[in-house]
Enzyme design. Structure first.
Site, PDB file in Angstrom:
ATOM      1  N   HIS A 199       0.823  -1.158   0.027  1.00  0.00           N
ATOM      2  CA  HIS A 199       0.038  -0.050  -0.016  1.00  0.00           C
ATOM      3  C   HIS A 199       0.878   1.389   0.168  1.00  0.00           C
ATOM      4  CE1 HIS A 199      -3.121  -2.800   0.351  1.00  0.00           C
ATOM      5  NE2 HIS A 199      -3.811  -2.076  -0.203  1.00  0.00           N
ATOM      6  N   ARG A 306     -10.799   2.974  -0.875  1.00  0.00           N
ATOM      7  CA  ARG A 306     -10.206   2.178   0.106  1.00  0.00           C
ATOM      8  C   ARG A 306     -10.453   2.584   1.582  1.00  0.00           C
ATOM      9  NH1 ARG A 306      -5.587   1.168  -3.893  1.00  0.00           N
ATOM     10  NH2 ARG A 306      -5.659  -0.900  -4.201  1.00  0.00           N
ATOM     11  N   ARG A 342     -15.642   1.002  -1.065  1.00  0.00           N
ATOM     12  CA  ARG A 342     -15.480  -0.457  -0.645  1.00  0.00           C
ATOM     13  C   ARG A 342     -15.705  -0.458   0.815  1.00  0.00           C
ATOM     14  NH1 ARG A 342     -10.035  -3.405  -2.028  1.00  0.00           N
ATOM     15  NH2 ARG A 342      -9.170  -2.005  -0.243  1.00  0.00           N
ATOM     16  N   GLU A 441     -11.238 -11.240  -5.647  1.00  0.00           N
ATOM     17  CA  GLU A 441      -9.721 -10.991  -5.457  1.00  0.00           C
ATOM     18  C   GLU A 441      -9.447 -12.395  -4.896  1.00  0.00           C
ATOM     19  OE1 GLU A 441      -9.060  -7.738  -3.090  1.00  0.00           O
ATOM     20  OE2 GLU A 441     -10.726  -8.039  -1.762  1.00  0.00           O
ATOM     21  N   ASN A 464      -4.542  -7.402  -7.569  1.00  0.00           N
ATOM     22  CA  ASN A 464      -3.502  -7.422  -6.493  1.00  0.00           C
ATOM     23  C   ASN A 464      -3.705  -8.771  -5.635  1.00  0.00           C
ATOM     24  OD1 ASN A 464      -2.963  -4.959  -7.574  1.00  0.00           O
ATOM     25  ND2 ASN A 464      -3.803  -3.842  -5.720  1.00  0.00           N
ATOM     26  N   ASP A 465      -4.580  -8.701  -4.959  1.00  0.00           N
ATOM     27  CA  ASP A 465      -5.076 -10.241  -4.204  1.00  0.00           C
ATOM     28  C   ASP A 465      -5.308 -11.283  -5.005  1.00  0.00           C
ATOM     29  OD1 ASP A 465      -4.412  -9.318  -1.360  1.00  0.00           O
ATOM     30  OD2 ASP A 465      -6.287  -8.013  -1.721  1.00  0.00           O
ATOM     31  N   ARG A 475       2.319 -10.478  -1.813  1.00  0.00           N
ATOM     32  CA  ARG A 475       2.397  -9.364  -2.697  1.00  0.00           C
ATOM     33  C   ARG A 475       3.258  -8.347  -2.198  1.00  0.00           C
ATOM     34  NH1 ARG A 475      -3.514  -6.685  -2.063  1.00  0.00           N
ATOM     35  NH2 ARG A 475      -2.646  -4.707  -2.056  1.00  0.00           N
ATOM     36  N   CYS A 512      -9.772  -3.158 -10.515  1.00  0.00           N
ATOM     37  CA  CYS A 512      -9.336  -1.878  -9.664  1.00  0.00           C
ATOM     38  C   CYS A 512      -7.880  -2.438  -9.269  1.00  0.00           C
ATOM     39  CB  CYS A 512     -10.263  -1.648  -8.614  1.00  0.00           C
ATOM     40  SG  CYS A 512     -10.920  -2.778  -7.507  1.00  0.00           S
TER      41      CYS A 512
END
Ligand code: PEP
Ligand code: MG
Length: 588
Positions: A199, A306, A342, A441, A464-465, A475, A512
């Site tokens: 992040h 987020r 989210r 994800e 990403n996940d 990651r 996303c």
């Protein structure tokens, strides 16, 4: 920038985490609250060391006050309590006196004297049976760590004025450090730890700050204030650049600025392929501070907000009223475009939820995302009510993270229904047609997308996940970064399967995750059939331009071929052929 060429040029190789070039002196931040170096001082140096300690406390106090006001701006409310307590802690006379005394009596350097006093204090606190006081040790450690870091700042601060621009070098940076860094002065940053999808890296890209991560050993070696170049395109930190290196980078930086300004000129233009397929380009945000960047970028909405970043600085989740204010601000700012909020996705490499459970051996496979929300119905209810209430101020959708199966979707939807009933009874306005979407994800969700699609209004693929869980690669772990391959055939198949299930059920699919921002992959993603790409604010312009340069028919042919390919590199190459052909000038 200081003298160059006198010292030999040294190049450190890391992982490019945020594109861009920074040319400035280095500013090295020491590693966390571990024992600093200890050395003896002469009696005549006591006064100087005591002054160094006072200065570190002063710098820390200033930072905390600044953080406090940033947090107030962020939440729109006075959240000053925690930082006031922190300021009181470091200015505590008993502590200050003890450190000043220790420097004089033990003749030790200021940082070690401070460290030793704080360690004694922390050990005494840890022995107290009261759980509340024991928990406060975390705060004390946090503040002590900050003071220690500022010892390294103080010696540089004498040379590096607060207004001087620099490249920040640190062992690691927490997402909260990145969010709160002074973006006018920090031209770039480099860390030993971290990876492209942490992040911290995502925030760097959002703010357009060049960053390089995974620079093993660099922090211990590099020299504070040394002239340097940070190359966020190829992942290099170049110390004492030779004159010709400097010249080359200045030219590159100018050339990139020209491409950027030509993109700026097309900001806000429709994002349609040349054969007429419309793709929405929206932005991802973490904090409300990013809204001006998003507005300037020309993004047609927020594809991912987020909200776990509301827990920045260890704060508790804001209450319903505060959340309504924050979400409404975003909805109003982006109207008439859609804002996808989210629900909390704390855990994993992100911000922990307070109070913490025992440390988890596998946080990424543990108490994370929607699992936390469903286990905390009171907190979940407040967030859903706040999102619904904000939907009266603009176009808002709710999205649930880390969905692994149907029953979680049902439970989330049940909470939405319950909150809608409550608000109706209370006469509070909201959008009764609020779209409900889920993140795809977790591989289980992608594999069961046909079961999930009839239940929701849209899918947003969190690559990403999805990648980390599909290929079993953390990651944020630099040691396995080369195995983290967005174009792994398994990932491409899961994306395709998700989009097919969505199409069969008449709902749309977006992406996303960071893959959406990577213009090398835009041909492939469009060809696979995505309808929305939600990207960092800084990438909106280039992704938009990539879309306008492509033909959907050509992309679909590439995607077909990619689905038959066996190797990640081969799939990437296929997409790159189109990217190079149609917008080579935009590629790094
Ligand atoms: C993702 O997993 O791709 C995603 C967008 O969510 P996050 O990065 O916040 O986990
Ligand atoms: Mg995710």
């Amino acid at each position: 920038m200081g003298k160059t060429g006198a010292e030999p040029e040294i190049i450190y190789e890391g992982i490019p985490a945020s594109p861009g070039i920074a040319i400035a002196p280095l500013h090295v931040v020491a590693r966390g609250f571990s024992a600093p170096e200890v050395y003896e001082i002469d009696e005549c140096e006591v006064g100087r060391e005591q002054d160094r300690f006072r200065l570190a406390v002063e710098i820390t106090t200033r930072q905390l006050i600044e953080l406090q006001s940033r947090l107030e701006d962020l939440s729109g409310e006075n959240e000053s309590g925690i930082f006031e307590a922190h300021v009181m802690m470091i200015e505590d006379r008993a502590v200050v006196e003890r450190v000043l005394g220790a420097i004089a009596s033990r003749l030790q350097n200021a940082e070690f004297a401070f460290y030793a006093v704080m360690q004694n204090f922390l050990e005494a606190m840890r022995r107290i049976p009261d759980p509340y006081l024991r928990e406060r040790t975390v705060d004390i450690e946090d503040v002590a760590q900050r003071v220690l870091r500022n010892f390294s700042l103080d010696s540089e601060a004498r040379h590096l004025g607060p207004d001087d621009r620099h490249i920040l070098v640190a062992y690691d940076l927490a997402p909260s450090d990145t969010a709160s860094m002074n973006r006018r002065h920090v031209l770039g940053f480099a860390t030993e730890q971290g990876s492209v999808n942490s992040h911290t890296a995502i925030l760097a890209r959002a703010f357009g700050v060049p960053a390089v991560v995974g620079l093993e050993g660099a922090v211990i070696d590099v020299m504070a204030l040394a002239p340097a170049i940070l190359d966020g395109y190829t992942g290099k930190l170049i110390l004492h650049p030779a004159p010709d290196t400097l010249e080359r980078y200045r030219k590159l930086s100018d050339a990139k600025a020209i491409v950027r300004s030509s993109l700026d000129a097309k900001r806000g233009a429709a994002t349609e392929t040349i054969d007429g397929r419309a793709i929405t380009v929206s932005a991802n945000i973490e904090i409300v501070d990013e809204l001006p960047l998003v507005k300037r970028s020309g993004a047609k909405g927020i594809g991912l907000y987020r909200t776990e970043f509301l827990l920045l600085n260890g704060e508790e989740m804001p209450d319903e009223k505060q959340q309504v204010e924050i979400y409404s601000k975003v909805a109003r700012a982006m109207a008439p475009h859609l804002v996808i909020i989210r629900t909390l996705d704390a855990g994993g490499d992100k911000i922990p939820v307070e109070p913490l459970t025992d440390p988890e051996p596998n946080p990424f496979l543990g108490w994370r995302g929607v699992r936390v929300s469903l286990a905390r119905p009171a907190m979940f209810r407040e967030q859903i009510r706040a999102i619904l209430r904000a939907s009266a101020c603009g176009k808002v959708a709710v999205m649930f993270p880390m969905i692994s199966g149907l029953s979680e979707v049902w439970r989330c939807k049940e909470m939405v229904r319950r909150c809608m009933d409550e608000l109706t009874k209370e006469g509070i306005p909201f959008d009764p047609d609020l779209p409900v979407g889920i993140m795809i994800e977790v591989p289980a969700a992608a594999l069961c997308a046909d079961m999930l699609a009839p239940e929701v209004d849209f899918f947003s693929i969190g690559t990403n996940d999805l990648i980390q869980y599909t290929v079993a690669v953390d990651r944020v772990n630099p040691h396995v970064a080369d195995l983290y391959r967005p174009t792994h055939p398994a990932v491409i198949r899961l994306i395709k399967r998700t989009i097919d299930a969505a199409n069969d059920n008449g709902i749309w699919t977006g992406i996303c995750g960071e893959m959406a921002s990577d213009i090398r992959l835009t041909p492939l993603l469009i060809g696979l059939g995505v309808e929305e790409l939600s990207v960092g604010p800084q990438q909106v312009a280039s992704v938009g331009q990539a879309i306008r340069s492509l033909s959907y028919a050509e992309c679909a042919a590439v995607a077909d071929e990619a689905l038959r390919h066996t190797r990640s590199q081969g799939i990437l190459d296929l997409s790159m052929v189109l990217a190079r052909k149609h917008y080579g000038e935009l590629l790094d």
